[in-house]
Design a protein around this motif. Structure first.
Motif, PDB file in Angstrom:
ATOM      1  N   VAL A 283      96.856  85.108  39.033  1.00 57.46           N
ATOM      2  CA  VAL A 283      96.889  83.702  39.442  1.00 57.46           C
ATOM      3  C   VAL A 283      95.908  83.477  40.592  1.00 57.46           C
ATOM      4  O   VAL A 283      95.195  82.470  40.641  1.00 57.46           O
ATOM      5  CB  VAL A 283      98.317  83.287  39.851  1.00 57.46           C
ATOM      6  CG1 VAL A 283      98.325  81.886  40.467  1.00 57.46           C
ATOM      7  CG2 VAL A 283      99.249  83.319  38.643  1.00 57.46           C
ATOM      8  N   GLY A 284      95.849  84.443  41.523  1.00 56.15           N
ATOM      9  CA  GLY A 284      94.910  84.345  42.633  1.00 56.15           C
ATOM     10  C   GLY A 284      93.465  84.378  42.172  1.00 56.15           C
ATOM     11  O   GLY A 284      92.611  83.652  42.699  1.00 56.15           O
ATOM     12  N   ILE A 285      93.170  85.217  41.173  1.00 51.71           N
ATOM     13  CA  ILE A 285      91.811  85.285  40.623  1.00 51.71           C
ATOM     14  C   ILE A 285      91.438  83.957  39.975  1.00 51.71           C
ATOM     15  O   ILE A 285      90.326  83.449  40.158  1.00 51.71           O
ATOM     16  CB  ILE A 285      91.709  86.438  39.605  1.00 51.71           C
ATOM     17  CG1 ILE A 285      91.800  87.785  40.330  1.00 51.71           C
ATOM     18  CG2 ILE A 285      90.403  86.356  38.815  1.00 51.71           C
ATOM     19  CD1 ILE A 285      91.877  88.976  39.404  1.00 51.71           C
ATOM     20  N   CYS A 286      92.370  83.387  39.205  1.00 51.84           N
ATOM     21  CA  CYS A 286      92.107  82.091  38.563  1.00 51.84           C
ATOM     22  C   CYS A 286      91.802  81.021  39.607  1.00 51.84           C
ATOM     23  O   CYS A 286      90.894  80.203  39.441  1.00 51.84           O
ATOM     24  CB  CYS A 286      93.302  81.674  37.712  1.00 51.84           C
ATOM     25  SG  CYS A 286      93.536  82.665  36.222  1.00 51.84           S
ATOM     26  N   LYS A 287      92.569  81.041  40.680  1.00 53.22           N
ATOM     27  CA  LYS A 287      92.359  80.056  41.742  1.00 53.22           C
ATOM     28  C   LYS A 287      91.015  80.267  42.417  1.00 53.22           C
ATOM     29  O   LYS A 287      90.272  79.316  42.686  1.00 53.22           O
ATOM     30  CB  LYS A 287      93.492  80.157  42.761  1.00 53.22           C
ATOM     31  CG  LYS A 287      93.413  79.122  43.876  1.00 53.22           C
ATOM     32  CD  LYS A 287      94.615  79.227  44.800  1.00 53.22           C
ATOM     33  CE  LYS A 287      94.541  78.184  45.910  1.00 53.22           C
ATOM     34  NZ  LYS A 287      95.711  78.278  46.823  1.00 53.22           N
ATOM     35  N   LYS A 288      90.672  81.530  42.662  1.00 54.79           N
ATOM     36  CA  LYS A 288      89.422  81.853  43.350  1.00 54.79           C
ATOM     37  C   LYS A 288      88.213  81.400  42.552  1.00 54.79           C
ATOM     38  O   LYS A 288      87.239  80.873  43.107  1.00 54.79           O
ATOM     39  CB  LYS A 288      89.353  83.359  43.601  1.00 54.79           C
ATOM     40  CG  LYS A 288      88.052  83.817  44.266  1.00 54.79           C
ATOM     41  CD  LYS A 288      88.054  85.322  44.490  1.00 54.79           C
ATOM     42  CE  LYS A 288      86.744  85.785  45.121  1.00 54.79           C
ATOM     43  NZ  LYS A 288      86.727  87.249  45.334  1.00 54.79           N
ATOM     44  N   PHE A 289      88.253  81.595  41.222  1.00 53.47           N
ATOM     45  CA  PHE A 289      87.104  81.275  40.388  1.00 53.47           C
ATOM     46  C   PHE A 289      87.224  79.909  39.712  1.00 53.47           C
ATOM     47  O   PHE A 289      86.424  79.570  38.843  1.00 53.47           O
ATOM     48  CB  PHE A 289      86.906  82.368  39.328  1.00 53.47           C
ATOM     49  CG  PHE A 289      86.443  83.683  39.899  1.00 53.47           C
ATOM     50  CD1 PHE A 289      85.113  83.903  40.191  1.00 53.47           C
ATOM     51  CD2 PHE A 289      87.351  84.690  40.176  1.00 53.47           C
ATOM     52  CE1 PHE A 289      84.688  85.105  40.726  1.00 53.47           C
ATOM     53  CE2 PHE A 289      86.939  85.898  40.708  1.00 53.47           C
ATOM     54  CZ  PHE A 289      85.601  86.109  40.992  1.00 53.47           C
ATOM     55  N   GLY A 290      88.227  79.128  40.097  1.00 56.76           N
ATOM     56  CA  GLY A 290      88.358  77.777  39.567  1.00 56.76           C
ATOM     57  C   GLY A 290      88.732  77.723  38.104  1.00 56.76           C
ATOM     58  O   GLY A 290      88.338  76.798  37.388  1.00 56.76           O
ATOM     59  N   VAL A 291      89.504  78.710  37.633  1.00 56.67           N
ATOM     60  CA  VAL A 291      89.922  78.751  36.229  1.00 56.67           C
ATOM     61  C   VAL A 291      91.124  77.829  36.038  1.00 56.67           C
ATOM     62  O   VAL A 291      92.137  77.969  36.721  1.00 56.67           O
ATOM     63  CB  VAL A 291      90.293  80.188  35.810  1.00 56.67           C
ATOM     64  CG1 VAL A 291      90.825  80.206  34.384  1.00 56.67           C
ATOM     65  CG2 VAL A 291      89.081  81.094  35.939  1.00 56.67           C
ATOM     66  N   ASN A 292      91.018  76.893  35.096  1.00 51.88           N
ATOM     67  CA  ASN A 292      92.100  75.946  34.856  1.00 51.88           C
ATOM     68  C   ASN A 292      93.066  76.407  33.776  1.00 51.88           C
ATOM     69  O   ASN A 292      94.201  75.962  33.725  1.00 51.88           O
ATOM     70  CB  ASN A 292      91.530  74.577  34.461  1.00 51.88           C
ATOM     71  CG  ASN A 292      90.848  73.892  35.624  1.00 51.88           C
ATOM     72  OD1 ASN A 292      91.479  73.577  36.622  1.00 51.88           O
ATOM     73  ND2 ASN A 292      89.550  73.688  35.508  1.00 51.88           N
ATOM     74  N   GLU A 293      92.599  77.268  32.859  1.00 54.78           N
ATOM     75  CA  GLU A 293      93.439  77.742  31.761  1.00 54.78           C
ATOM     76  C   GLU A 293      93.390  79.262  31.740  1.00 54.78           C
ATOM     77  O   GLU A 293      92.340  79.857  31.512  1.00 54.78           O
ATOM     78  CB  GLU A 293      92.950  77.184  30.419  1.00 54.78           C
ATOM     79  CG  GLU A 293      92.951  75.667  30.325  1.00 54.78           C
ATOM     80  CD  GLU A 293      94.347  75.086  30.276  1.00 54.78           C
ATOM     81  OE1 GLU A 293      95.284  75.824  29.909  1.00 54.78           O
ATOM     82  OE2 GLU A 293      94.501  73.908  30.602  1.00 54.78           O
ATOM     83  N   GLY A 294      94.519  79.909  31.995  1.00 63.14           N
ATOM     84  CA  GLY A 294      94.550  81.364  32.045  1.00 63.14           C
ATOM     85  C   GLY A 294      95.653  81.936  31.180  1.00 63.14           C
ATOM     86  O   GLY A 294      96.653  81.279  30.894  1.00 63.14           O
ATOM     87  N   ALA A 295      95.470  83.185  30.759  1.00 62.76           N
ATOM     88  CA  ALA A 295      96.483  83.883  29.962  1.00 62.76           C
ATOM     89  C   ALA A 295      96.415  85.367  30.267  1.00 62.76           C
ATOM     90  O   ALA A 295      95.367  85.889  30.668  1.00 62.76           O
ATOM     91  CB  ALA A 295      96.271  83.639  28.468  1.00 62.76           C
ATOM     92  N   VAL A 296      97.539  86.037  30.079  1.00 63.95           N
ATOM     93  CA  VAL A 296      97.602  87.488  30.188  1.00 63.95           C
ATOM     94  C   VAL A 296      98.082  88.016  28.842  1.00 63.95           C
ATOM     95  O   VAL A 296      99.092  87.552  28.309  1.00 63.95           O
ATOM     96  CB  VAL A 296      98.556  87.940  31.307  1.00 63.95           C
ATOM     97  CG1 VAL A 296      98.571  89.467  31.397  1.00 63.95           C
ATOM     98  CG2 VAL A 296      98.145  87.331  32.642  1.00 63.95           C
ATOM     99  N   VAL A 297      97.353  88.977  28.291  1.00 67.06           N
ATOM    100  CA  VAL A 297      97.676  89.537  26.982  1.00 67.06           C
ATOM    101  C   VAL A 297      97.915  91.031  27.137  1.00 67.06           C
ATOM    102  O   VAL A 297      97.080  91.746  27.700  1.00 67.06           O
ATOM    103  CB  VAL A 297      96.541  89.285  25.967  1.00 67.06           C
ATOM    104  CG1 VAL A 297      96.911  89.869  24.602  1.00 67.06           C
ATOM    105  CG2 VAL A 297      96.250  87.795  25.841  1.00 67.06           C
ATOM    106  N   THR A 298      99.050  91.502  26.644  1.00 67.61           N
ATOM    107  CA  THR A 298      99.398  92.918  26.739  1.00 67.61           C
ATOM    108  C   THR A 298     100.124  93.348  25.471  1.00 67.61           C
ATOM    109  O   THR A 298     100.839  92.542  24.864  1.00 67.61           O
ATOM    110  CB  THR A 298     100.300  93.186  27.963  1.00 67.61           C
ATOM    111  OG1 THR A 298     100.649  94.575  28.005  1.00 67.61           O
ATOM    112  CG2 THR A 298     101.573  92.357  27.909  1.00 67.61           C
ATOM    113  N   PRO A 299      99.959  94.602  25.051  1.00 68.73           N
ATOM    114  CA  PRO A 299     100.755  95.097  23.917  1.00 68.73           C
ATOM    115  C   PRO A 299     102.174  95.449  24.335  1.00 68.73           C
ATOM    116  O   PRO A 299     103.008  95.775  23.497  1.00 68.73           O
ATOM    117  CB  PRO A 299      99.983  96.348  23.476  1.00 68.73           C
ATOM    118  CG  PRO A 299      99.329  96.826  24.727  1.00 68.73           C
ATOM    119  CD  PRO A 299      98.973  95.592  25.507  1.00 68.73           C
ATOM    120  N   GLY A 300     102.442  95.369  25.637  1.00 65.35           N
ATOM    121  CA  GLY A 300     103.757  95.697  26.167  1.00 65.35           C
ATOM    122  C   GLY A 300     104.617  94.469  26.390  1.00 65.35           C
ATOM    123  O   GLY A 300     104.685  93.576  25.546  1.00 65.35           O
ATOM    124  N   THR A 301     105.258  94.400  27.555  1.00 67.85           N
ATOM    125  CA  THR A 301     106.183  93.312  27.867  1.00 67.85           C
ATOM    126  C   THR A 301     105.907  92.780  29.269  1.00 67.85           C
ATOM    127  O   THR A 301     105.090  93.328  30.009  1.00 67.85           O
ATOM    128  CB  THR A 301     107.645  93.792  27.796  1.00 67.85           C
ATOM    129  OG1 THR A 301     107.829  94.862  28.748  1.00 67.85           O
ATOM    130  CG2 THR A 301     107.994  94.287  26.398  1.00 67.85           C
TER     131      THR A 301
END
Length: 332
Positions: free
Chosen positions: A66-84
């Motif tokens: 979330v901090g990275i998205c804020k730093k780089f001005g990302v408005n739409e973010g997602a996290v993808v993992t094969p886990g949980t």
């Protein structure tokens, strides 16, 4: 099979999966983490690809993204993992408007689009082919966004980067048996609101839900102007109050993500509000009840809206019986 994809290949696999939807993808690394940047038709987004390590993605890890998205001005973010994802991560993702795609959702996507060959190719370490697909499969589904306070800059409208892929998850889950309509509310402004009672074929638990709803233009869950939430033109809130009872004998987890609203062919998730909530995740023992409220943001000219349950309750094998209760107070 997805878990067999080498960690070094997982970012490329995610890029290929979104490439199947016609997105332009670029895999990059920052601070030791792998990301997939997306772009198509003016919409942009960023995916953090988190290979499975055996541990759930934690709230602290998600906070870093979330901090990275804020730093780089990302408005739409997602996290993808094969886990949980941990419970803290799921809660933070909902609050921050970050989409969380776990192994179960990935498997659903692969099954829906019959992309087993793609998985096998990356599992075998041969995932270097082009995977752009201009005929990407797409269905309408709304992604919940945080409602800004008046002095905040609203999030970018219309840049729904993750709709095409995530819609598959919602569209391909086997639908439960619909038991009937649990009452009707005719709101001010002409909305006809209903609720679908449902039961999966293997139901082992049961919820009884008394509900009521009304249409509002703004929300003021706190006193003072700082607590007023407003919408853009053409949108209205549907405020829903529920009294939920665990009618079974086993304990059941209850979260706002277990409910959604279908309107104009679009499935809307509940609308998170900054610094306030009327629906805290909880565990209900057998016979225990709780009262909650939450809101949805939908088109003001929508003629109909239906409250439905999501895959969370179906995966927990829960039968849900709605009944409209006009005596139930609809307030924040």
């Amino acid at each position: 099979m997805i878990r067999h994809i080498p960690k070094s290949e997982f970012p490329e696999f995610v890029a290929a999966l979104w490439g199947k939807q016609g997105w332009q993808t670029t895999v990059t690394e920052k601070s030791g983490k792998s990301f997939v940047a997306l772009q198509r038709d003016g919409a942009e987004g960023l995916i953090w690809t988190k290979p499975g390590t055996g541990d759930a993605v934690s709230g602290q890890e998600l906070q870093q993204f979330v901090g990275i998205c804020k730093k780089f001005g990302v408005n739409e973010g997602a996290v993808v993992t094969p886990g949980t994802f941990s419970e803290d991560a799921e809660k933070l993702g909902s609050q921050a408007g970050v989409q969380l795609v776990d192994g179960e959702k990935l498997r659903t996507i692969v099954e829906a689009r019959e992309l087993h060959d793609l998985v096998e190719r990356f599992a075998d370490g041969g995932g270097d082919e082009s995977d752009s697909d201009e005929d990407g499969f797409s269905l309408p589904i709304s992604i919940p966004e945080s409602v800004p306070l008046p002095d905040e800059v609203p999030r970018k409208a219309g840049a729904v980067v993750f709709v095409a892929i995530l819609a598959i998850v919602a569209a391909t889950v086997v639908a439960p048996m619909i038991l009937g309509t649990g009452g009707t509310v005719q709101t001010d402004g002409g909305w006809n609101v209903t609720a679908n009672s449902t039961a999966p074929s293997n139901a082992t638990g049961a919820l009884e839900v008394r509900w009521n709803a009304k249409r509002v233009s703004k929300l003021n869950p706190k006193s003072g102007d700082d607590g007023v939430y407003k919408l853009t033109d053409g949108k209205k809130f549907l405020l829903v109050s529920m009294n939920v009872t665990n009618a079974g004998s086993d304990s059941l987890g209850l979260r706002p993500q277990a409910f959604a609203l279908r309107s104009n062919g679009t499935l809307h998730g509940y609308q998170p509000l900054k610094n306030t909530t009327g629906f805290q995740p909880s565990v209900l023992d057998g016979g225990e009840s709780t009262s909650v409220w939450f809101v949805f943001s939908i088109d003001a000219d929508a003629p109909n809206a239906t409250i439905v349950t999501t895959g969370r309750l179906r995966r927990d094998h829960v039968r849900t019986q709605f009944s409209h209760d006009e005596t139930l107070t609809v307030e924040t």
